[in-house]
Design a protein around this motif. Sequence first.
Motif, PDB file in Angstrom:
ATOM      1  N   ARG A  78       0.830  -1.210   0.000  1.00 21.36           N
ATOM      2  CA  ARG A  78       0.000   0.000   0.000  1.00 21.36           C
ATOM      3  C   ARG A  78       0.858   1.250   0.000  1.00 21.36           C
ATOM      4  NH1 ARG A  78      -2.105   0.523   5.551  1.00 21.36           N
ATOM      5  NH2 ARG A  78       0.028   1.324   5.766  1.00 21.36           N
ATOM      6  N   ASP A  79       1.850   1.276   0.880  1.00 18.15           N
ATOM      7  CA  ASP A  79       2.690   2.467   0.997  1.00 18.15           C
ATOM      8  C   ASP A  79       3.505   2.715  -0.262  1.00 18.15           C
ATOM      9  OD1 ASP A  79       1.663   2.777   3.511  1.00 18.15           O
ATOM     10  OD2 ASP A  79       3.446   2.047   4.573  1.00 18.15           O
ATOM     11  N   ILE A  82       1.289   4.366  -2.737  1.00 16.36           N
ATOM     12  CA  ILE A  82       1.117   5.771  -2.357  1.00 16.36           C
ATOM     13  C   ILE A  82       2.369   6.565  -2.724  1.00 16.36           C
ATOM     14  CG2 ILE A  82       0.873   7.348  -0.399  1.00 16.36           C
ATOM     15  CD1 ILE A  82      -0.926   5.207   0.908  1.00 16.36           C
ATOM     16  N   ALA A  85       2.230   7.273  -6.341  1.00 17.08           N
ATOM     17  CA  ALA A  85       1.320   8.394  -6.616  1.00 17.08           C
ATOM     18  C   ALA A  85       1.992   9.723  -6.317  1.00 17.08           C
ATOM     19  CB  ALA A  85       0.040   8.237  -5.795  1.00 17.08           C
ATOM     20  N   ASP A  86       2.752   9.775  -5.216  1.00 17.17           N
ATOM     21  CA  ASP A  86       3.478  11.006  -4.883  1.00 17.17           C
ATOM     22  C   ASP A  86       4.493  11.361  -5.962  1.00 17.17           C
ATOM     23  OD1 ASP A  86       2.091  11.227  -2.490  1.00 17.17           O
ATOM     24  OD2 ASP A  86       3.676  10.298  -1.286  1.00 17.17           O
ATOM     25  N   GLU A 117      -2.465   9.810 -11.315  1.00 17.95           N
ATOM     26  CA  GLU A 117      -2.188   9.971  -9.886  1.00 17.95           C
ATOM     27  C   GLU A 117      -3.415   9.619  -9.050  1.00 17.95           C
ATOM     28  OE1 GLU A 117      -1.018  13.409  -6.584  1.00 17.95           O
ATOM     29  OE2 GLU A 117      -1.258  13.961  -8.700  1.00 17.95           O
ATOM     30  N   ARG A 118      -4.585  10.056  -9.493  1.00 18.74           N
ATOM     31  CA  ARG A 118      -5.806   9.787  -8.735  1.00 18.74           C
ATOM     32  C   ARG A 118      -6.103   8.295  -8.668  1.00 18.74           C
ATOM     33  NH1 ARG A 118      -9.320  14.654 -11.542  1.00 18.74           N
ATOM     34  NH2 ARG A 118      -8.633  16.345 -10.185  1.00 18.74           N
ATOM     35  N   ARG A 121      -3.739   6.558  -6.137  1.00 24.09           N
ATOM     36  CA  ARG A 121      -4.117   6.787  -4.744  1.00 24.09           C
ATOM     37  C   ARG A 121      -5.366   5.981  -4.387  1.00 24.09           C
ATOM     38  NH1 ARG A 121      -0.771  10.381  -2.827  1.00 24.09           N
ATOM     39  NH2 ARG A 121       0.000  12.070  -4.159  1.00 24.09           N
ATOM     40  N   HIS A 122      -6.311   5.953  -5.291  1.00 21.68           N
ATOM     41  CA  HIS A 122      -7.547   5.225  -5.026  1.00 21.68           C
ATOM     42  C   HIS A 122      -7.269   3.746  -4.795  1.00 21.68           C
ATOM     43  CE1 HIS A 122     -11.805   4.181  -5.299  1.00 21.68           C
ATOM     44  NE2 HIS A 122     -11.477   3.227  -6.159  1.00 21.68           N
ATOM     45  N   ALA A 124      -4.410   2.237  -4.175  1.00 19.75           N
ATOM     46  CA  ALA A 124      -3.519   1.959  -3.050  1.00 19.75           C
ATOM     47  C   ALA A 124      -4.344   1.675  -1.790  1.00 19.75           C
ATOM     48  CB  ALA A 124      -2.583   3.136  -2.807  1.00 19.75           C
ATOM     49  N   GLY A 125      -5.477   2.342  -1.663  1.00 18.34           N
ATOM     50  CA  GLY A 125      -6.325   2.145  -0.498  1.00 18.34           C
ATOM     51  C   GLY A 125      -7.003   0.786  -0.448  1.00 18.34           C
TER      52      GLY A 125
END
Length: 491
Positions: A78-79, A82, A85-86, A117-118, A121-122, A124-125
């Motif tokens: 997950r991290d 993220i 995405a960063d 990017e969106r 992030r989505h 990854a959750g």
Amino acid sequence: MTAAALTRPAAPPGPVGLLIGSDRITATSAGTHEHLYPATGAPNTTVALASAVEIDLAVTEAARAQREWVALTVDRRRDLLIDLADVVGEHLDELAALNVHDYGVPVSYAGTALLLERFLRHYAGYVDKPHGLSTPVHGSFDVNLVEREPYGVVGVIAPWNGALAVAGSCVAPALAAGNAVVFKPSDLAPLAALRFGELCLEAGLPAGLVNVVPAGPDGGDALVRHPGIRKIHFTGGGTTARAVIRSAATNLTPVVAELGGKSANIVFDDADLDAAAMLSAHQGPLMQSGQSCACASRLLVHDSVYDAFTERFLAVVGAAKVGDPFDPTVGFGPVINEAAVDRILGAVGEAVDGRAGELLTGGHRIGAELADGYYVEPTVLGNVDNSSNLAQLETFGPVVSIIRFSDEAEAVRLANDTPYGLNAFMHTRDLRRAHGVARRLEAGSVWINTFSDMAPQGPYGGYKQSGFGRTGGLDGLNEFLQIKNVRIAMG
């Protein structure tokens, strides 16, 4: 229509190599492709193409990386997504510029980097969220588990007009589900996808988890036929999709296909005509010069507002600024190549000669300082016959047909009278009509008083010949997970 002078930042020096594992490979048996910049027609760079040899190497690397990936804890995976995405967020301008180099889309429309990017992030959750369930079993106290597991290595094939969008909507959920990816962008537009692959390494993802292999038809066929590929996600046209499905049948590899459209855009008599004209112009001939599966290329307009709407629509189209795709004030750019120019103008010429509609504006190649590029005027035809080739076949260019209708039933009939069913659009202030008509439209997505603003939370895909399967939302994640039933005897 106003024009802007052409400028062009330097493209990456060639040859641009494949990304397999952590290596850039520039020498392949398939040779290189000379990439042309659509705004000028001039050489941009050279790109190495993958052959069956490189495809096999990419699948091998992906299989090794996938084992490493699923061995990580879900928190770590997950991290890392993220972090990716960063990193993508820090390189949005660079990715947008590469999009412009790839296929000449104006930088004002090059928002697919932000979409990428969106999506990252989505999804990854979802990595550390439960994907399975347990159910009672009739007549037994056994434990019955329904689990979802990754396929292993998946192949993702992107079209030239949306590599970053596909990276977001397909690669992101594939990784979140625990897969590794062999990502094949089109040889016509590989630059942004290759940079995305590099950003995956910079973010700390295992080398080989995302391999990027631009290829022509032979390399694409080798990918689809490879026995190590457990699932294919294809975005593109119907003709190529049929070839992909035939090749995938060699190993019974499942395929998801997001294909083209001939989307209806219904303007009812109670619509806000100014807003409808603005949205319809951008969803139709202007956005990506109509080179989008979501293009609203059939405008269905109620008789009572036909003239008033058409006047407004033509005014918006005529005010578009055409020219340098790197100019942020430009709203209309070139099509992908010379072949596209010929195909688009041929379709318009056939419609005009066959009296399938009345040419209201456009219909020609743009000359003067833009003559060397692949610019076609935004083209609008009125009173079009819905049974004509112009209204039934995907033009994939800046061409829109305006068709009259007299009542709601006729609007629905005309909208559904096409082999496609990807998107539909409508403009109305009547909430009851909006709900009722939306349920009767044969389309995977219906957009009401808005444009096709894709979001990672919403499933996207087609009906009929617009494909099968979905990207986005939980449905998009589940496309990259296979189901296993585990039953444990308890007595």
